[in-house]
Design a protein around this motif. Structure first.
Motif, short mmCIF file in Angstrom:
data_model
loop_
_atom_site.label_atom_id
_atom_site.label_comp_id
_atom_site.label_asym_id
_atom_site.label_seq_id
_atom_site.Cartn_x
_atom_site.Cartn_y
_atom_site.Cartn_z
N GLY A 83 3.78 -26.26 10.82
CA GLY A 83 3.89 -27.69 10.59
C GLY A 83 3.28 -28.39 11.78
N GLY A 84 2.52 -29.44 11.56
CA GLY A 84 1.88 -30.12 12.67
C GLY A 84 0.57 -29.46 13.07
N ARG A 85 0.23 -28.37 12.41
CA ARG A 85 -1.04 -27.67 12.64
C ARG A 85 -1.27 -27.28 14.10
N ALA A 86 -0.19 -27.00 14.82
CA ALA A 86 -0.35 -26.62 16.22
C ALA A 86 -0.99 -25.24 16.36
N SER A 87 -0.74 -24.36 15.41
CA SER A 87 -1.39 -23.05 15.41
C SER A 87 -1.71 -22.68 13.97
N SER A 88 -2.76 -21.89 13.83
CA SER A 88 -3.00 -21.34 12.50
C SER A 88 -3.21 -19.85 12.64
N VAL A 89 -2.90 -19.16 11.53
CA VAL A 89 -2.95 -17.71 11.57
C VAL A 89 -3.68 -17.22 10.33
N SER A 90 -4.45 -16.15 10.48
CA SER A 90 -4.93 -15.48 9.28
C SER A 90 -4.80 -13.98 9.49
N VAL A 91 -4.36 -13.31 8.45
CA VAL A 91 -4.06 -11.89 8.55
C VAL A 91 -4.68 -11.17 7.36
N MET A 92 -5.53 -10.20 7.65
CA MET A 92 -6.10 -9.36 6.60
C MET A 92 -5.34 -8.04 6.66
N THR A 93 -4.70 -7.68 5.57
CA THR A 93 -3.89 -6.46 5.57
C THR A 93 -4.33 -5.50 4.48
N LYS A 94 -4.42 -4.24 4.85
CA LYS A 94 -4.65 -3.18 3.86
C LYS A 94 -3.44 -2.27 3.87
N LEU A 95 -2.93 -2.03 2.69
CA LEU A 95 -1.69 -1.28 2.57
C LEU A 95 -1.92 -0.12 1.62
N SER A 96 -1.56 1.09 2.06
CA SER A 96 -1.69 2.19 1.11
C SER A 96 -0.45 3.07 1.10
N LEU A 97 -0.12 3.55 -0.09
CA LEU A 97 1.07 4.37 -0.29
C LEU A 97 0.64 5.78 -0.64
N THR A 98 1.34 6.75 -0.07
CA THR A 98 1.08 8.14 -0.40
C THR A 98 2.40 8.82 -0.68
N SER A 99 2.44 9.56 -1.76
CA SER A 99 3.66 10.28 -2.08
C SER A 99 3.86 11.39 -1.06
N ALA A 100 5.05 11.46 -0.50
CA ALA A 100 5.35 12.50 0.50
C ALA A 100 6.52 13.34 0.00
N GLY A 101 6.49 13.65 -1.28
CA GLY A 101 7.59 14.40 -1.89
C GLY A 101 8.19 13.58 -3.03
N PRO A 102 9.10 14.16 -3.80
CA PRO A 102 9.65 13.45 -4.95
C PRO A 102 10.42 12.19 -4.55
N ASP A 103 10.99 12.20 -3.36
CA ASP A 103 11.82 11.06 -2.94
C ASP A 103 11.36 10.46 -1.63
#
Lengths: 158, 291
Positions: A83-103
């Protein structure tokens, strides 16, 4: 600043994906997230509060899912400002899931954070550590959420 | 986040100060202002009210208690601490730390209470006071309490102080015979925050180390002490091998950040040499010590 981390949760891949990809459920795991609203299938608006000692702030964010390959990969672009535009942020995220067993599911992510304004000037080294702490809190919250879902599913006979 | 002017008050008693702080969520204590004013100027904090502690008599001055402890009032400036000749031997590191904070203008302005409350692990007092074994006196809405300084620091810029609590003084345990201390600061230029700092307070008796406290600053969310490593040094002559393995335990226990004062890796490389320098500095001049 680049943040690269990975962690394992105790839950099957499909269920982990379903929680992460559900904006309400995922937002409930984000530390300091006060609200989230769905604009459309790939755009969300969120309000997140962050504090570092005496420094407290609230970011209004728009999250865009730029790429998605269910059930194991998503890339998001998050942009926002205080609020007030004192700072701005941008975030590029890559997310990957890998099965590491049945649970068990391994979640790996890579975030590229750009911060401009009063908080960016303050010191990215400290911000990076803070982000890692928040990341760990997110993992703990996510695990709790998954445990609760699994318990409910078990109670339902599913 | 407020609109409208920031209010300012200068109460004459600690109770009044606490009442004013309790009445306004956005109020902040104003001690020396060395850091707070810089943060205000950078737009990092926006208090609704500043409660100045300048007129509260009990926060002023340095006094030796009947049992030999040294009580430094919260509003005592770094310059005053740096000049105090009672801070010698086991307490010398407090004076050395105060003398190395920033520049003269800031040392005239900043106070020990403010520096401790700010809980910045890269500033000089936190690590030095942890090595000294200090206690912090705190006034709360319902009375007074004390807190070991090791328990006061919680995270970056975060202390165990509750809202409405005010630090009234810092008490350093009485100097004992055979005690020595040193504060070593490594910084890019004179007057900067430390890249790494080390405080040590030790007792030398019967040709060996009888007690030792070592705190490493600027290498994690709070200054780091490793009690097991300290214990491993007791009974030794603080020779190179003993120091080296203790220093390794400190390296393993710290988790520094990368910033403009040095990368995390660089900081880790500095720790052993600075621990050795601090211990040797403390021992210098002691008969029989391997300084």
């Amino acid at each position: 600043v680049k943040i690269v981390d990975e962690f394992t949760v105790t839950a099957p891949l499909a269920r982990t994906w379903s929680v992460i990809r559900d904006p309400q459920k995922a937002a409930s795991c984000v530390p300091g997230c006060r609200s989230v609203e769905t604009i459309d299938e790939s755009h969300y608006r969120a309000v997140v509060e962050v504090s570092l000692g005496p420094i407290r702030t609230k970011f209004n964010l728009v999250v865009t899912v730029v790429e998605e390959r269910p059930p194991d990969f998503a890339a998001t672009m998050t942009k926002g400002e205080e609020g007030g535009r004192a700072s701005s942020v941008s975030v590029m995220t890559k997310l990957s899931l890998t099965s590491a067993g049945p649970d068990a599911t391994l979640i790996a992510y890579e975030s590229d954070v750009t911060m401009v304004g009063r908080l960016g000037n303050y010191g990215l080294g400290l911000m990076k550590k803070r982000a890692q702490t928040l990341g760990r809190e997110f993992v703990a919250n996510l695990q709790r959420r998954l445990d609760a879902e699994l318990a409910t599913a078990a109670a339902d006979g599913g | 986040m407020t609109e409208g002017p920031m209010l300012f008050s200068e109460p004459n008693t600690i109770d009044e100060a606490i009442t004013q702080l309790a009445a306004d969520d956005g109020a902040k204590c104003f001690s020396g202002g060395a850091t707070l004013v810089a943060m205000l100027n950078a737009g990092l904090v926006q208090p609704t009210r500043l409660v100045s502690l300048a007129n509260i008599a009990e926060l002023q001055g340095i006094a030796v208690t009947p049992d030999g402890r040294v009580r430094i009032g919260a509003m005592t400036s770094h310059a005053t601490v740096a000049r105090d000749r009672r801070l010698v031997g086991g307490l010398g590191l407090v004076r050395e730390a105060a003398a190395q904070i920033a520049h003269p203008a800031i040392r005239n302005m900043g106070t020990i209470g403010g520096a401790v409350a700010h809980a910045d692990p890269s500033s000089d007092y936190p690590g030095a006071l942890m090595a000294a074994g200090a206690e912090v006196e705190i006034a709360c809405p319902h009375g007074r309490r004390t807190c070991a300084i090791d328990d006061l620091f919680v995270d970056y810029l975060t202390s165990a102080l509750e809202p409405g609590e005010v630090i009234t003084g810092v008490v350093v345990p009485a100097p004992m015979p055979g005690e020595r201390s040193a504060y070593v600061k490594f910084s890019r230029v004179d007057g900067d925050y430390a890249t790494v700092s080390v405080g040590v307070r030790l007792t030398w008796a019967d040709d060996a180390c009888a007690a030792i406290r070592i705190a490493v600053g600027s290498c994690g969310p709070v200054p780091i002490r490793v009690p097991d490593a300290e214990r491993s040094l007791v009974g030794t002559r603080l020779d190179d091998d003993a120091l080296r393995s203790a220093a390794q335990a400190y390296v393993d226990a710290t988790d520094p950040i990368d910033d403009l004062r040095g990368t995390a890796e660089y900081r880790l490389m500095l720790i052993p040499g600075l621990i050795e320098r601090a211990v040797r500095g403390a021992l210098a001049g002691l008969p029989g010590a391997s300084a």
